[in-house]
Design a protein around this motif. Structure first.
Motif, mmCIF file in Angstrom:
data_model
loop_
_atom_site.group_PDB
_atom_site.id
_atom_site.type_symbol
_atom_site.label_atom_id
_atom_site.label_comp_id
_atom_site.label_asym_id
_atom_site.label_seq_id
_atom_site.Cartn_x
_atom_site.Cartn_y
_atom_site.Cartn_z
ATOM 1 N N ALA A 226 0.885 -1.423 -0.114
ATOM 2 C CA ALA A 226 0.086 0.038 -0.148
ATOM 3 C C ALA A 226 0.833 1.136 0.120
ATOM 4 C CB ALA A 226 -1.066 0.081 1.111
ATOM 5 N N GLY A 227 2.088 1.087 0.014
ATOM 6 C CA GLY A 227 3.058 2.280 -0.227
ATOM 7 C C GLY A 227 3.370 2.933 1.145
ATOM 8 N N ASP A 228 3.166 2.348 2.373
ATOM 9 C CA ASP A 228 3.632 2.875 3.711
ATOM 10 C C ASP A 228 4.986 2.420 3.991
ATOM 11 O OD1 ASP A 228 1.545 4.375 4.078
ATOM 12 O OD2 ASP A 228 0.379 3.269 5.130
ATOM 13 N N GLY A 229 5.766 1.988 3.166
ATOM 14 C CA GLY A 229 6.931 1.751 3.538
ATOM 15 C C GLY A 229 7.018 0.257 4.483
ATOM 16 N N TRP A 230 8.381 0.244 5.205
ATOM 17 C CA TRP A 230 8.703 -0.934 5.768
ATOM 18 C C TRP A 230 7.794 -0.874 7.084
ATOM 19 C CZ3 TRP A 230 11.698 -4.711 3.889
ATOM 20 C CH2 TRP A 230 12.480 -4.271 2.873
ATOM 21 N N MET A 231 7.362 -2.312 7.527
ATOM 22 C CA MET A 231 6.315 -2.472 8.577
ATOM 23 C C MET A 231 6.415 -3.740 8.886
ATOM 24 S SD MET A 231 2.469 -2.094 6.638
ATOM 25 C CE MET A 231 2.711 -0.411 6.768
ATOM 26 N N VAL A 232 5.508 -3.934 10.077
ATOM 27 C CA VAL A 232 5.258 -5.353 10.487
ATOM 28 C C VAL A 232 3.903 -5.326 10.843
ATOM 29 C CG1 VAL A 232 7.765 -5.964 11.449
ATOM 30 C CG2 VAL A 232 5.992 -4.771 13.020
ATOM 31 N N SER A 233 3.188 -6.749 10.514
ATOM 32 C CA SER A 233 1.924 -6.825 10.702
ATOM 33 C C SER A 233 1.472 -7.807 11.749
ATOM 34 C CB SER A 233 1.391 -7.261 9.380
ATOM 35 O OG SER A 233 1.454 -6.091 8.555
ATOM 36 N N SER A 234 0.246 -7.488 12.542
ATOM 37 C CA SER A 234 -0.316 -8.524 13.275
ATOM 38 C C SER A 234 -1.382 -8.988 12.519
ATOM 39 C CB SER A 234 -0.689 -7.940 14.656
ATOM 40 O OG SER A 234 -1.586 -8.986 15.336
ATOM 41 N N ILE A 235 -1.339 -10.430 12.365
ATOM 42 C CA ILE A 235 -2.249 -10.871 11.288
ATOM 43 C C ILE A 235 -2.872 -11.962 11.981
ATOM 44 C CG2 ILE A 235 -1.075 -10.373 9.312
ATOM 45 C CD1 ILE A 235 0.143 -12.928 9.166
ATOM 46 N N ALA A 236 -4.350 -12.387 11.587
ATOM 47 C CA ALA A 236 -5.004 -13.519 12.081
ATOM 48 C C ALA A 236 -5.958 -14.091 10.897
ATOM 49 C CB ALA A 236 -5.793 -13.100 13.007
ATOM 50 N N PRO A 237 -6.078 -15.539 10.970
ATOM 51 C CA PRO A 237 -7.048 -16.184 9.694
ATOM 52 C C PRO A 237 -8.452 -15.601 10.138
ATOM 53 C CG PRO A 237 -6.165 -17.730 11.529
ATOM 54 C CD PRO A 237 -5.331 -16.477 11.856
ATOM 55 N N VAL A 238 -9.020 -15.921 8.791
ATOM 56 C CA VAL A 238 -10.595 -15.990 9.002
ATOM 57 C C VAL A 238 -10.924 -17.188 8.328
ATOM 58 C CG1 VAL A 238 -12.593 -14.861 8.339
ATOM 59 C CG2 VAL A 238 -10.746 -13.546 8.961
ATOM 60 N N TYR A 239 -11.140 -18.160 8.865
ATOM 61 C CA TYR A 239 -11.728 -19.686 8.291
ATOM 62 C C TYR A 239 -13.086 -19.753 8.039
ATOM 63 C CZ TYR A 239 -7.126 -21.604 9.277
ATOM 64 O OH TYR A 239 -5.904 -21.752 9.355
ATOM 65 N N GLY A 240 -13.555 -20.237 6.885
ATOM 66 C CA GLY A 240 -14.644 -20.774 6.555
ATOM 67 C C GLY A 240 -15.206 -21.925 7.035
ATOM 68 N N PRO A 241 -16.179 -22.770 6.527
ATOM 69 C CA PRO A 241 -16.628 -24.025 6.966
ATOM 70 C C PRO A 241 -15.383 -24.945 6.641
ATOM 71 C CG PRO A 241 -18.275 -23.128 5.914
ATOM 72 C CD PRO A 241 -17.178 -22.307 5.693
ATOM 73 N N ASP A 242 -14.622 -24.829 5.479
ATOM 74 C CA ASP A 242 -13.808 -26.055 5.376
ATOM 75 C C ASP A 242 -12.263 -25.518 4.746
ATOM 76 O OD1 ASP A 242 -14.780 -24.963 3.175
ATOM 77 O OD2 ASP A 242 -15.313 -26.791 1.948
ATOM 78 N N ARG A 243 -12.002 -23.949 4.805
ATOM 79 C CA ARG A 243 -10.577 -23.598 4.354
ATOM 80 C C ARG A 243 -10.498 -22.228 4.876
ATOM 81 N NH1 ARG A 243 -12.800 -22.512 -2.054
ATOM 82 N NH2 ARG A 243 -14.335 -21.306 -1.683
ATOM 83 N N LEU A 244 -9.353 -21.681 4.659
ATOM 84 C CA LEU A 244 -8.885 -20.369 4.893
ATOM 85 C C LEU A 244 -9.687 -19.405 4.044
ATOM 86 C CD1 LEU A 244 -7.423 -18.237 6.645
ATOM 87 C CD2 LEU A 244 -5.314 -18.872 5.222
ATOM 88 N N GLU A 245 -10.710 -18.490 4.486
ATOM 89 C CA GLU A 245 -11.301 -17.638 3.670
ATOM 90 C C GLU A 245 -10.484 -16.341 3.340
ATOM 91 O OE1 GLU A 245 -13.671 -18.032 1.428
ATOM 92 O OE2 GLU A 245 -14.377 -19.909 1.989
ATOM 93 N N ALA A 246 -9.988 -15.614 4.494
ATOM 94 C CA ALA A 246 -9.546 -14.493 4.567
ATOM 95 C C ALA A 246 -8.280 -14.311 5.402
ATOM 96 C CB ALA A 246 -10.530 -13.361 4.629
ATOM 97 N N VAL A 247 -7.555 -13.326 5.647
ATOM 98 C CA VAL A 247 -6.581 -13.123 6.556
ATOM 99 C C VAL A 247 -6.710 -11.272 6.913
ATOM 100 C CG1 VAL A 247 -4.140 -12.604 7.287
ATOM 101 C CG2 VAL A 247 -4.912 -14.697 5.819
ATOM 102 N N VAL A 248 -6.910 -11.102 8.268
ATOM 103 C CA VAL A 248 -6.940 -9.655 8.494
ATOM 104 C C VAL A 248 -5.752 -9.290 9.240
ATOM 105 C CG1 VAL A 248 -9.624 -9.677 8.748
ATOM 106 C CG2 VAL A 248 -7.938 -10.273 10.673
ATOM 107 N N GLY A 249 -5.338 -8.021 9.183
ATOM 108 C CA GLY A 249 -4.138 -7.427 9.539
ATOM 109 C C GLY A 249 -4.161 -6.319 10.241
ATOM 110 N N ILE A 250 -3.322 -5.956 10.975
ATOM 111 C CA ILE A 250 -2.938 -4.530 11.587
ATOM 112 C C ILE A 250 -1.424 -4.265 11.385
ATOM 113 C CG2 ILE A 250 -3.190 -3.062 13.533
ATOM 114 C CD1 ILE A 250 -5.503 -4.631 14.641
ATOM 115 N N ASP A 251 -1.244 -3.164 10.830
ATOM 116 C CA ASP A 251 -0.033 -2.856 10.302
ATOM 117 C C ASP A 251 0.729 -1.648 11.353
ATOM 118 O OD1 ASP A 251 -0.071 -4.266 8.290
ATOM 119 O OD2 ASP A 251 -0.324 -2.653 6.623
ATOM 120 N N VAL A 252 2.026 -2.087 11.775
ATOM 121 C CA VAL A 252 2.496 -1.030 12.619
ATOM 122 C C VAL A 252 4.048 -0.634 11.609
ATOM 123 C CG1 VAL A 252 3.918 -0.584 14.513
ATOM 124 C CG2 VAL A 252 1.621 -2.167 14.629
ATOM 125 N N THR A 253 4.094 0.574 11.426
ATOM 126 C CA THR A 253 5.248 0.754 10.186
ATOM 127 C C THR A 253 6.409 0.967 11.225
ATOM 128 O OG1 THR A 253 4.748 3.358 10.766
ATOM 129 C CG2 THR A 253 3.758 2.235 8.909
#
Length: 699
Positions: A226-253
Motif C-alpha cells: 500500500a506504499g507506507d514503506g517498511w512495516m510489520v503486521s499482526s495478522i489473524a486467519p478467518v476460516y470458513g466451514p472448510d478452508r481459509l477464507e481471508a486474513v485480517v491484519g493490523i499494520d505497524v510501520t
C-alpha cells in the motif's frame, strides 16, 4: 677566522650560558627530579583509583542495562499484545461479516467501479475503507456480494485505527485477492492490477502450515504494497466451514516503532534496536544508524522496493554482520543477557525477549558514556595535578629567572670587559684607532686591555709608516719609469738608423713594461688614498646612459684585441637620473668593463643592462661569459692583491682593481656586488642612488 670545534663536535659557548649550565647541572636537576617524582606518584595513584571506579561503575551499569531491557521488552510486549488481541477481535467480526448478507446503499455502490484491467475498486473517499479486487480473478456478482458484506467493517476499522497511535492501517485480504484497507487511498495508483495477494507473507503466514494455533501472529518486516514503506503486521486467519477464507491484519510501520516504541531514555549515549525472530533488524533509531553504519528503511515505497525484494536486505540481519555475529549467537542461545561488543568503540549490550512475536529488544550503550561521572572525577583529579604542576612550573620559572639574573650579573662582570676587548681587537684588525678604555673591575682584564691599547698604537703607527713609504716609493719610482718610457719611445721613433724587427719589439716591450709599472704605481697610490679617505667628492645629478656609452667606447679597443663582443641592452623606458660623483663613477665603470673583458674567453660576450627593481636605485648589470668564480672564493674578489685562478701571470694586473672599484663605490654612495656560476660567467651589479628632490643639479 674558523670556529674552534672540540672532540665532541661542539663549539665555544658564551660565558653566561656556561654559568647557566653549571647552575642547572649542580642544583636544578636534583630538585626537579624530586618534585616531579612526587607528582608522578600522585598521578599513578589517581589512575589506579579511576580504573577501580570505572570497573565498579561498569558492573552496576551492566545490571541496570539488563533490567532496562527486560522492563522495556515487557512494555513493548504489552503494547503488541494489545494489538494482537484487537487483531483477533477484528478477525472474528470479519468472519461474521462474510457469513452475513449485506445491505448497501446505492450511494455506497456508486463509488465502486470496474477498471479495464478487471480491477473492482473504489473511486472516492467517503470516510470508509478502500476496496481493491484484483483482476487476477473475474469479478462477478458473487465477488461483489463479498464486498457488500464487508462494508459493515468500516466503523470497526476506523475505531481500531483511532484507538492506538502505533496502528498505521488495517486490512482484510481474501483468498481470491480481495483487499479492503483503511484508511482510504487511491488503490489503482499503488497496487498492480493483477496482484496475487495470497503470495505475500502478510497472508500466508496466517495459514495452518505457518500458524497451526489459528491465533494472531506477527510477520517479519516487509515492504507494504500500500506504499507506507517498511512495516510489520499482526495478522489473524478467518476460516470458513472448510478452508481459509481471508486474513485480517493490523499494520505497524517501522517509522512508528522508531518514534514511539524505541524512544527509550538510556544512560549515556545508549539506544535500542528491535530484532526479529530470524535476526533481521526490524527498527533502528537515528543513534543506531550512526553506530551500525546503515540507514533505517522508513522511506521506501512499494514502487521502488517491489522490483527488488519484499524483505529487508542482508545487511539488516545481525547474523550476516561480522561486527554483530558474536552477540547474535548469544541472543539466539539465551532469551536475555548482557555482553560486550565492539562497534567503533567498546559497547555494553543487553537484550530481552519480547513475548508474543518473540522479537529481541537489544539495548546498546558505550562504556565511555557510562563512565562519564568517573571520567569527570578523573578530570577533576587531573585538574588538581595539573594545578600542582603549574604551581611547580611557576615556582621554578621564578627560581630559574632568579638564577638566570644571577648568572647574567656574574657573567657581565667578565663578559662586558671581554666584549670591549673583542671590539678593540676588531678595530685593530680593521686598521682603526683604539680609544682609551674605562678601567675594568678585574685586574687581569685591565692588564690585557692596556696591552691591547699599546699594541693598537704601535700597529697604527706601522700602518701610517707603510702608507707613507708606499706614497714616497711610488713618487720615487714614477720619475725613473717616466724616463725609461720616454727614452724607449725616442728609440722607437729614431730619425737616424732604423731598428730592425727584433730590436723594435724589444724597445716596445720596454715601453709596455714601463707603462704597466706606472699603472701599478698609480693603483697603489689610489688604494692608499682610499684607505685614508683622502678624496674630494663632487656629487651631482646626472644622466647615466652617456657615462655608460663613453665607458663602452673606452673599453672597445681592448675588447677587439681580446675578440670579445660588447653589447648594450637599452632600457624600454628612459632611465631616471642618478646622483654620484661623475669622475668616480667613470672610474668604476672603466674598471668593471676592463675586468669583464680581461677575464673573458676569446669570442666571449660582455653585456650591459639596467634594472629598476629597487625604488631608490638604478641597477647596472655587467655580465661576462668567462670561467666564473667558485662560491667559496667569491668573497676574495674585493680583497687586495687577489687574482683568482690567474696566479700564473697570463693576465696582467696586481689584483687590486676590484678592491679599488668597491672602495670607490662605497665612497660615492653606490653598492657593488657580484653573482657568479663556475663555467657560466660572472655578473657584477652596481646599485646607483636615484636623484631625489633637492639634490644639486636635479631637474
Amino acid at each position: 677566522m674558523p670556529r674552534t670545534i672540540d672532540a665532541k663536535g661542539h663549539g665555544p659557548i658564551p660565558l653566561n650560558k656556561w654559568l647557566w649550565r653549571s647552575y642547572i647541572k649542580a642544583a636544578l636537576f636534583p630538585l626537579l627530579l624530586i618534585e616531579f617524582g612526587f607528582v608522578g606518584v600522585y598521578l599513578i595513584t589517581s589512575r589506579v583509583v579511576y580504573d577501580r571506579s570505572a570497573s565498579a561503575i561498569t558492573r552496576i551499569s551492566e545490571t541496570m542495562l539488563r533490567d532496562d531491557s527486560t522492563r522495556e521488552a515487557n512494555i513493548i510486549a504489552h503494547r503488541l499484545q494489545s494489538i494482537s488481541a484487537t487483531t483477533r477481535i477484528f478477525s472474528e467480526e470479519t468472519a461474521r461479516a462474510l457469513a452475513t448478507p449485506g445491505t448497501v446503499s446505492d450511494e455506497e455502490k456508486a463509488r465502486h467501479r470496474l477498471s479495464p484491467e478487471g480491477v473492482f475498486y473504489t473511486t472516492k473517499d467517503t470516510g470508509g475503507a478502500a476496496v481493491f479486487y484484483s483482476g487476477i480473478v473475474p469479478v462477478g456478482e458473487a465477488e461483489r456480494e463479498k464486498v457488500w458484506r464487508t462494508v459493515r467493517l468500516d466503523p470497526l476499522m476506523k475505531s481500531i485505527k483511532d484507538s492506538d497511535p502505533l496502528i498505521a492501517q488495517l486490512y482484510l485480504n481474501t483468498r481470491d485477492s480481495y483487499n479492503r484497507i483503511y484508511p482510504y487511498f487511491d488503490v489503482l495508483d499503488i497496487y498492480p492490477p493483477k496482484m496475487d495477494i495470497p503470495s505475500y507473507n502478510f497472508y500466508y503466514e496466517a495459514d495452518r502450515a505457518h500458524n497451526p494455533s489459528g491465533g494472531a501472529v506477527w510477520t517479519d518486516a516487509y515492504v507494504d504494497p500500500a506504499g507506507d514503506g517498511w512495516m510489520v503486521s499482526s495478522i489473524a486467519p478467518v476460516y470458513g466451514p472448510d478452508r481459509l477464507e481471508a486474513v485480517v491484519g493490523i499494520d505497524v510501520t517501522i517509522k512508528t516503532i522508531v518514534e514511539q516504541v524505541l524512544d527509550i531514555k538510556l544512560p549515556g549515549d545508549g539506544f535500542a534496536v528491535l530484532i526479529g525472530r530470524d535476526g533481521t533488524i526490524l527498527a533502528l533509531p537515528p543513534k543506531g544508524e550512526d553506530r551500525l553504519g546503515m540507514s533505517e528503511l522508513i522511506g521506501y515505497s512499494y514502487a521502488e522496493a517491489i522490483l527488488q525484494d519484499k524483505f529487508k536486505p542482508a545487511e539488516f540481519n545481525i547474523f550476516r554482520r561480522p561486527d554483530l555475529a558474536s552477540i547474535a549467537l548469544q541472543m539466539q542461545a539465551e532469551p536475555a543477557g548482557v555482553s560486550k561488543v565492539d562497534l567503533q568503540e567498546p559497547m555494553i549490550a543487553a537484550w530481552s525477549t519480547v513475548a508474543g512475536p518473540n522479537w529481541r529488544l537489544l539495548l546498546l550503550t558505550s562504556e565511555r558514556s557510562l563512565l562519564t561521572e568517573a571520567t569527570n572525577l578523573r578530570d577533576q583529579l587531573g585538574f588538581v595535578s595539573t594545578s600542582m604542576v603549574a604551581i611547580l612550573v611557576l615556582f621554578y620559572a621564578g627560581f630559574f629567572a632568579y638564577l638566570w639574573r644571577r648568572s647574567v650579573a656574574m657573567s657581565a662582570r667578565v663578559a662586558r670587559p671581554l666584549g670591549d676587548l673583542e671590539q678593540r681587537m676588531v678595530l685593530i684588525s680593521e686598521g682603526g684607532t683604539v680609544p682609551p678604555s674605562a678601567p675594568f673591575e678585574i685586574q687581569e682584564l685591565q692588564t690585557v686591555g692596556e696591552h691591547l691599547a699599546t699594541m693598537g698604537d704601535k700597529l697604527d703607527a706601522a700602518n701610517r709608516a707603510k702608507s707613507n713609504f708606499l706614497s714616497s716609493m711610488s713618487h720615487e719610482l714614477r720619475t725613473p719609469l717616466t724616463a725609461i718610457i720616454g727614452y724607449a719611445e725616442l728609440l722607437e721613433a729614431s730619425a737616424g738608423r732604423k731598428l730592425d724587427g727584433e730590436r723594435l719589439q724589444q724597445v716596445q716591450a720596454i715601453s709596455t713594461a714601463g707603462w704597466t709599472l706606472v699603472k701599478l704605481v698609480d693603483a697603489v697610490l689610489e688604494l692608499s688614498r682610499l684607505e685614508h679617505r683622502d678624496l674630494r667628492l663632487t656629487t651631482s645629478s646626472m644622466d647615466l646612459m652617456p657615462l655608460v656609452e663613453e665607458a663602452l667606447s673606452r673599453a672597445r679597443p681592448d675588447a677587439d684585441r681580446m675578440r670579445v663582443t660588447l653589447r648594450l641592452l637599452a632600457p624600454e623606458a628612459p632611465l631616471p637620473s642618478v646622483v654620484s660623483d661623475p669622475a668616480l663613477l667613470r672610474r668604476i665603470l672603466d674598471q668593471l668593463l676592463s675586468n669583464a673583458v680581461k677575464y673573458n674567453l676569446p669570442g666571449g660576450l660582455v653585456e650591459v643592462s639596467f634594472g629598476l627593481g629597487a625604488p631608490d636605485t638604478v641597477d647596472l648589470s655587467i655580465r661576462d661569459t668567462g670561467l666564473g668564480i667558485a662560491t667559496d672564493r667569491q668573497a676574495e674578489v674585493f680583497q687586495p692583491f687577489q687574482r683568482l685562478g690567474h696566479e700564473n701571470g697570463a693576465i696582467s694586473g696586481a689584483g687590486i682593481g676590484m678592491t679599488i672599484a668597491q672602495r670607490l663605490a662605497e665612497v660615492s654612495g653606490c653598492r657593488l656586488s657580484l653573482e657568479s656560476t663556475p663555467g657560466k660567467g660572472t655578473i657584477f651589479l652596481l646599485r646607483i642612488p636615484r636623484t631625489r628632490q633637492g639634490t644639486p643639479g636635479a631637474a
